[in-house]
Design a protein around this motif. Structure first.
Motif, PDB file in Angstrom:
ATOM      1  N   ALA A   1      -9.776  -4.854   1.274  1.00  0.00           N
ATOM      2  CA  ALA A   1      -9.090  -4.684  -0.010  1.00  0.00           C
ATOM      3  C   ALA A   1      -8.338  -3.355  -0.054  1.00  0.00           C
ATOM      4  N   VAL A   2      -8.943  -2.296   0.521  1.00  0.00           N
ATOM      5  CA  VAL A   2      -8.275  -0.983   0.550  1.00  0.00           C
ATOM      6  C   VAL A   2      -7.020  -1.079   1.416  1.00  0.00           C
ATOM      7  N   LEU A   3      -7.189  -1.670   2.618  1.00  0.00           N
ATOM      8  CA  LEU A   3      -6.050  -1.796   3.531  1.00  0.00           C
ATOM      9  C   LEU A   3      -4.928  -2.620   2.894  1.00  0.00           C
ATOM     10  N   ASP A   4      -5.324  -3.701   2.237  1.00  0.00           N
ATOM     11  CA  ASP A   4      -4.329  -4.595   1.660  1.00  0.00           C
ATOM     12  C   ASP A   4      -3.546  -3.903   0.539  1.00  0.00           C
ATOM     13  N   PHE A   5      -4.261  -3.109  -0.258  1.00  0.00           N
ATOM     14  CA  PHE A   5      -3.599  -2.385  -1.339  1.00  0.00           C
ATOM     15  C   PHE A   5      -2.503  -1.469  -0.782  1.00  0.00           C
ATOM     16  N   PHE A   6      -2.849  -0.732   0.276  1.00  0.00           N
ATOM     17  CA  PHE A   6      -1.861   0.191   0.836  1.00  0.00           C
ATOM     18  C   PHE A   6      -0.748  -0.566   1.571  1.00  0.00           C
TER      19      PHE A   6
ATOM     20  N   LEU B   1       1.709  -1.466  -0.952  1.00  0.00           N
ATOM     21  CA  LEU B   1       2.515  -0.292  -1.305  1.00  0.00           C
ATOM     22  C   LEU B   1       3.590  -0.045  -0.232  1.00  0.00           C
ATOM     23  N   GLN B   2       3.224  -0.286   1.034  1.00  0.00           N
ATOM     24  CA  GLN B   2       4.202  -0.136   2.121  1.00  0.00           C
ATOM     25  C   GLN B   2       5.375  -1.074   1.890  1.00  0.00           C
ATOM     26  N   ASN B   3       5.057  -2.334   1.555  1.00  0.00           N
ATOM     27  CA  ASN B   3       6.138  -3.299   1.300  1.00  0.00           C
ATOM     28  C   ASN B   3       7.003  -2.838   0.138  1.00  0.00           C
ATOM     29  N   LEU B   4       6.322  -2.274  -0.880  1.00  0.00           N
ATOM     30  CA  LEU B   4       7.073  -1.795  -2.040  1.00  0.00           C
ATOM     31  C   LEU B   4       7.992  -0.644  -1.638  1.00  0.00           C
ATOM     32  N   SER B   5       7.553   0.162  -0.668  1.00  0.00           N
ATOM     33  CA  SER B   5       8.362   1.323  -0.293  1.00  0.00           C
ATOM     34  C   SER B   5       9.689   0.885   0.308  1.00  0.00           C
ATOM     35  N   SER B   6       9.723  -0.302   0.943  1.00  0.00           N
ATOM     36  CA  SER B   6      11.021  -0.721   1.464  1.00  0.00           C
ATOM     37  C   SER B   6      11.834  -1.487   0.422  1.00  0.00           C
TER      38      SER B   6
ATOM     39  N   SER C   1      -1.240  -7.153  -8.068  1.00  0.00           N
ATOM     40  CA  SER C   1      -2.297  -8.093  -7.658  1.00  0.00           C
ATOM     41  C   SER C   1      -3.265  -7.439  -6.685  1.00  0.00           C
ATOM     42  N   ALA C   2      -2.715  -6.667  -5.717  1.00  0.00           N
ATOM     43  CA  ALA C   2      -3.585  -6.004  -4.744  1.00  0.00           C
ATOM     44  C   ALA C   2      -4.467  -4.962  -5.431  1.00  0.00           C
ATOM     45  N   SER C   3      -3.950  -4.285  -6.480  1.00  0.00           N
ATOM     46  CA  SER C   3      -4.784  -3.320  -7.218  1.00  0.00           C
ATOM     47  C   SER C   3      -5.916  -4.039  -7.919  1.00  0.00           C
ATOM     48  N   GLN C   4      -5.568  -5.204  -8.494  1.00  0.00           N
ATOM     49  CA  GLN C   4      -6.614  -5.968  -9.191  1.00  0.00           C
ATOM     50  C   GLN C   4      -7.682  -6.432  -8.215  1.00  0.00           C
ATOM     51  N   ASN C   5      -7.241  -6.873  -7.039  1.00  0.00           N
ATOM     52  CA  ASN C   5      -8.197  -7.319  -6.028  1.00  0.00           C
ATOM     53  C   ASN C   5      -9.059  -6.152  -5.552  1.00  0.00           C
ATOM     54  N   LEU C   6      -8.421  -4.983  -5.404  1.00  0.00           N
ATOM     55  CA  LEU C   6      -9.152  -3.787  -4.954  1.00  0.00           C
ATOM     56  C   LEU C   6     -10.313  -3.479  -5.898  1.00  0.00           C
ATOM     57  N   VAL C   7     -10.017  -3.377  -7.194  1.00  0.00           N
ATOM     58  CA  VAL C   7     -11.103  -3.028  -8.119  1.00  0.00           C
ATOM     59  C   VAL C   7     -12.104  -4.171  -8.240  1.00  0.00           C
ATOM     60  N   ALA C   8     -11.610  -5.427  -8.119  1.00  0.00           N
ATOM     61  CA  ALA C   8     -12.534  -6.564  -8.219  1.00  0.00           C
ATOM     62  C   ALA C   8     -13.566  -6.516  -7.096  1.00  0.00           C
ATOM     63  N   ARG C   9     -13.113  -6.180  -5.871  1.00  0.00           N
ATOM     64  CA  ARG C   9     -14.043  -6.120  -4.735  1.00  0.00           C
ATOM     65  C   ARG C   9     -15.086  -5.034  -4.960  1.00  0.00           C
TER      66      ARG C   9
ATOM     67  N   LYS D   1      -1.701   9.226   0.680  1.00  0.00           N
ATOM     68  CA  LYS D   1      -3.125   9.382   0.368  1.00  0.00           C
ATOM     69  C   LYS D   1      -4.006   8.565   1.319  1.00  0.00           C
ATOM     70  N   GLN D   2      -3.454   7.464   1.829  1.00  0.00           N
ATOM     71  CA  GLN D   2      -4.282   6.545   2.619  1.00  0.00           C
ATOM     72  C   GLN D   2      -4.909   7.225   3.835  1.00  0.00           C
ATOM     73  N   THR D   3      -4.116   8.039   4.514  1.00  0.00           N
ATOM     74  CA  THR D   3      -4.625   8.628   5.754  1.00  0.00           C
ATOM     75  C   THR D   3      -4.996  10.104   5.581  1.00  0.00           C
ATOM     76  N   SER D   4      -4.826  10.644   4.368  1.00  0.00           N
ATOM     77  CA  SER D   4      -5.150  12.061   4.172  1.00  0.00           C
ATOM     78  C   SER D   4      -6.658  12.241   3.994  1.00  0.00           C
ATOM     79  N   LEU D   5      -7.127  13.432   4.347  1.00  0.00           N
ATOM     80  CA  LEU D   5      -8.553  13.742   4.177  1.00  0.00           C
ATOM     81  C   LEU D   5      -8.749  14.265   2.759  1.00  0.00           C
ATOM     82  N   VAL D   6      -8.977  13.333   1.843  1.00  0.00           N
ATOM     83  CA  VAL D   6      -8.997  13.693   0.430  1.00  0.00           C
ATOM     84  C   VAL D   6     -10.383  13.543  -0.182  1.00  0.00           C
ATOM     85  N   MET D   7     -11.414  13.363   0.678  1.00  0.00           N
ATOM     86  CA  MET D   7     -12.766  13.208   0.127  1.00  0.00           C
ATOM     87  C   MET D   7     -13.731  14.171   0.811  1.00  0.00           C
TER      88      MET D   7
END
Lengths: 297, 556
Positions: free
Chosen positions: B109-114, B117-122, B135-143, B463-469
């Motif tokens: 779900a995390v991978l799919d969300f990002f 976003l990649q598709n949106l960037s183009s 939809s991917a955000s909704q799926n992310l929180v649902a999981r 944010k996906q690949t950054s060390l943010v945690m």
């Protein structure tokens, strides 16, 4: 050592059920073809598997992004080839204009031809993608790149980047402003106006032709540069594609070595465990038949 | 001559006692907890016979059971350990399965969300790309909501098991006290009559109890006194001091166990009820379930906070600054039920990078604005006697949301856990701020950004690949991977130690069984032996009668 009767039964049954559990695990591996079932079965492998699957997914996504950019570059290339051809035809007309013996009507007909070339350049500059976005307008994809009456650039200087591999962001890198030298299209229009005006003096005409020629030469350089930019980007993307598919193979190998079973080992384990269980069962029935009570009659 | 008759008779009696006892042993060959019994025989004292003395036959002096307290205590200890580990190992399974990604899909779900976003960037202005991001955000929180729900279900399951275990412990307590009494009565009223069955029963109750909880048995005047856990008295002679289940004072969704000692006040003994399956449940809840819930919460909290923050710095298509994409539930801050003040505490997440997966305990330490903050995972005092507003380094800030907090009041803070409340997506496609706001935060008058401006989407993707945690040490996926290997390692370790403990338990039970249990071959031999003894004594009786008859015939 004294052994109680219950012990004999208990030990045999627990041994047999342990063997049965092993057989069930091994046959599950054989039927699914997967080694790692849950994190418990291989904690380090499970975490590595997660990493590898993330790498595969992101690698795939970069490939999707590259295809999206390649599509835009493809459209841009078609437009630029058209622009190049049109410039070629314009060049012939400009050479004709340099011929000093042209009559006024000759000039007016050349002006008409130049106007149709100019219109074509504007139309090619305003190329849209399938979704209706102007591709040569920078971020302002909803605004015509070249205004058909003022010949001014309608876009902005931004280059919309996307992530094309783990460390590279790339965009089209070409817009209708950088494609032509500054004021080229407006200059063409000005020169056309002078050439088609019967009242223009010889001096005015000479200036119009010389200004047109100067702007044209400069734009040939920028159009070429734009084509080179696109070609370079395309080459980079193609090379990233081959690196990406090599990576994909490597990641898939890694995943396979983490989660796929070695069938030779699994099948021989299964055969051995089955034999062990059969031996245990036979021993148990034989031992449980031994009793003095059989002889007390 | 009359003596030989009584000698033969005593032999017949003894042989009969032997046959009966053997029969009893054979009948109970598979009765759990039965100890084999043997007849104790002694020759009767001899009487003067002329110049010498002659024995008067045999006496059955008792039937006693073959039982070793030492072996039983060893078997009980092994049983406690084995059942403790087996319980934890079994409880691990749902979590283990949950983290196998094919079943929960957290990582996917995390991978799919990002990816979306990649598709949106183009295609930043494309309606369908925006829709797939929503939809991917909704799926992310649902999981993630679903994972938390499953863990909450695990907790409810633990509550049921705690109740069940406490019921079993209390029942065992009643049975031991009642058996103490029956044994004492039988021994005094019937003068040391055969209480072997009762003793076996009592030992069997203790053996079953040892599965539930660690215990020690002290025998005093024939009574069993039983202490459980770390010295909690359960049975003293004929009296029981039972356990009760109550909602935890820090988390009403969790059951704890209390105990009321003789003449004392009710105390929460959950922390000292070690060993056995009950202790296993408490260990599992504290060391595995809680951190897992917190870490899963920590990941989704970080993702949603980061994306919300980036969205707020971007411009929407209408030229306004973006808002939240995700709606986050409030972190749990539970006042102890023992608090004297009425005040509540609110947690505001300030920096997800500084958060840990630990809970915290906040305690008001004086009349003024003075608080201690203790990190539960390692017991470190993060703040001592500090003003509430100065607590900022743990990634959250605190405020009093209602009423007044009194000195001594305590709160359990779970910054990354939101209990039953869940994450949601309230944003629609026009709420995604794809464009950069530039240097001027909000243009005035509002100017719609260029539709091709995808720079804010790129900022989200970064944010996906950054060390943010975890203080800049891990990415979202790293944290998830870390959780998976922690749970996997713990799970594998429990499986291995549990298998080892099971063997230990089996071998100590076998040792006890081999000592006290029935061997049918032995009983068959005894049967033959006593049968022959009976026949021999019968022959003696017959011979005595013949001799008596021949004397009578002489007299005729």
């Amino acid at each position: 050592m004294r052994i109680s009767t219950n012990t004999i039964y208990q030990l045999s049954t627990s041994q047999m059920s342990a063997l049965q559990e092993k057989i069930s695990q091994t046959s599950q591996q054989a039927s699914t073809g997967k080694k790692v079932m849950t994190p418990q079965d291989d904690p380090v492998g499970s975490a590595k598997l997660l990493e590898a699957k993330q790498a595969i997914t992101m690698n795939d996504q970069y490939s999707v992004n590259r295809n999206a950019l390649k599509y835009t570059i493809g459209i841009a290339n078609v437009a630029l080839n058209g622009i190049q051809d049109t410039m070629q035809s314009m060049n012939e007309q400009i050479v004709n204009l340099g011929n000093g013996t042209l009559s006024s009507s000759n000039r007016q007909s050349i002006a008409l031809t130049l106007q149709s070339h100019l219109d074509h350049l504007v139309s090619l500059s305003n190329t849209k993608d399938a979704a209706g976005h102007y591709i040569f307008s920078g971020y302002k994809s909803d605004t015509a790149s070249i205004n058909a009456s003022t010949y001014a650039y309608g876009g902005d200087a931004n280059n919309a980047l996307i992530q094309v591999d783990s460390s590279t962001q790339l965009g089209l890198g070409v817009n209708a402003n950088s494609m032509f030298s500054s004021g080229f299209l407006a200059q063409v229009k000005t020169s056309i106006n002078t050439l088609s005006n019967a009242a223009s003096t010889d001096a005015q005409i000479a200036t119009a032709i010389s200004d047109l020629s100067t702007a044209f030469n400069a734009s040939q350089i920028t159009v070429n540069a734009a084509q080179v930019t696109l070609g370079t980007s395309e080459n980079r993307l193609t090379s990233m594609d081959s690196i990406g598919s090599e990576r994909a193979l490597a990641y898939k190998d890694a995943v396979s070595s983490l989660e796929d079973v070695d069938y030779n080992k699994v099948l021989s384990d299964l055969a051995r465990q089955q034999l062990q269980l059969q031996v245990a069962q036979k021993t148990f029935t034989q031992i449980s038949n031994l009793s003095i009570f059989n002889y007390i009659k | 001559m009359a003596d030989i008759l009584s000698i033969a008779q005593s032999g017949l009696h003894a042989a009969q006692a032997g046959i009966n006892t053997t029969g009893q042993n054979i009948a109970n060959v598979s009765t759990p907890g039965y100890s084999r019994q043997v007849v104790e025989q002694q020759p009767s004292p001899s009487v003067q016979y002329g110049l010498t003395s002659i024995g008067q036959g045999t006496n059955v002096t008792g039937i006693h059971r073959i039982y070793s307290e030492f072996l039983a205590a060893q078997a009980n200890t092994a049983r406690t350990t084995s059942s403790n580990l087996a319980t934890q190992s079994a409880e691990m399974q749902p979590i283990n399965n949950l983290l196998t990604d094919s079943s929960s899909g957290l990582s996917t779900a995390v991978l799919d969300f990002f990816n979306k976003l990649q598709n949106l960037s183009s295609k930043p202005s494309d309606t369908s790309s925006r829709q797939t991001v929503i939809s991917a955000s909704q799926n992310l929180v649902a999981r993630f909501n679903d994972a938390q729900k499953q863990l909450t279900n695990v907790n409810s399951g633990l509550n049921i098991q705690i109740k069940d275990s406490v019921t079993k412990i209390n029942e065992a307590a009643s049975q031991i006290a009642s058996l103490n009494q029956q044994i004492a009565v039988s021994q005094t009223s019937r003068g040391g009559s055969n209480v072997n069955g009762l003793l076996d029963q009592r030992d069997q109750v203790v053996a079953n109890l040892s599965k539930q909880i660690k215990l020690t048995v002290n025998e005093q005047d024939g009574n069993y006194n039983v202490m459980i856990g770390n010295g909690v008295p359960l049975v003293l002679a004929f009296n029981t001091y039972k356990l009760e289940t109550v909602a935890s004072k820090t988390d009403p969704t969790r059951l704890n166990v209390t105990h009321t000692p003789n003449g004392g006040a009710e105390v929460d003994v959950s922390d000292v009820l070690l060993g056995g399956s009950l202790g296993g449940i408490f260990d599992f809840r504290k060391n595995i379930l809680n951190p897992t819930q917190n870490t899963i919460g920590q990941i989704i909290l970080a993702i949603t906070s980061d994306i919300n923050a980036v969205n707020k710095t971007g411009l929407k298509a209408n030229g306004m600054l973006g808002g939240n994409i995700f709606t986050q539930p409030a972190s749990l801050a539970t006042p102890y039920t023992t608090n004297s003040g009425t005040g509540g505490i609110s947690i505001t997440i300030t920096d997800t990078n500084l958060l840990t997966n630990s809970d915290y305990i906040l305690e008001k330490t004086g009349a003024g604005d003075s608080y201690n903050l203790t990190r539960v995972s390692d017991g470190v005092n993060v703040y001592s006697n500090s003003a509430l507003a100065s607590i900022t380094n743990a990634g959250f800030s605190l405020s009093i949301n209602a009423g007044a907090v009194s000195s001594g009041d305590q709160f359990l803070l779970r910054p990354t856990y939101s209990g039953a409340s869940s994450y949601s997506v309230t944003a629609t496609i026009n709420d995604i701020a794809t464009a950069a706001a530039g240097t001027s935060m909000q243009p005035n008058p509002v100017v719609a950004p260029a539709p091709g401006d995808n720079s804010n989407v790129l900022a989200m993707l970064a944010k996906q690949t950054s060390l943010v945690m975890n203080g800049g040490l891990s990415s979202y996926q790293d944290t998830l991977g870390g959780l998976i290997s922690t749970v996997g390692n713990k799970s594998a370790e429990l499986k291995a130690t549990s298998a080892y403990a099971d063997q230990w338990q089996q071998s100590s039970s076998v040792a006890m069984e081999n000592y006290s249990g029935i061997n049918l071959e032995e009983e068959a031999a005894n049967l033959l032996r006593y049968q022959q003894a009976y026949q021999a004594s019968g022959t003696v009786l017959q011979m005595a009668r013949q001799m008596f008859d021949s004397v009578l015939n002489i007299m005729r």
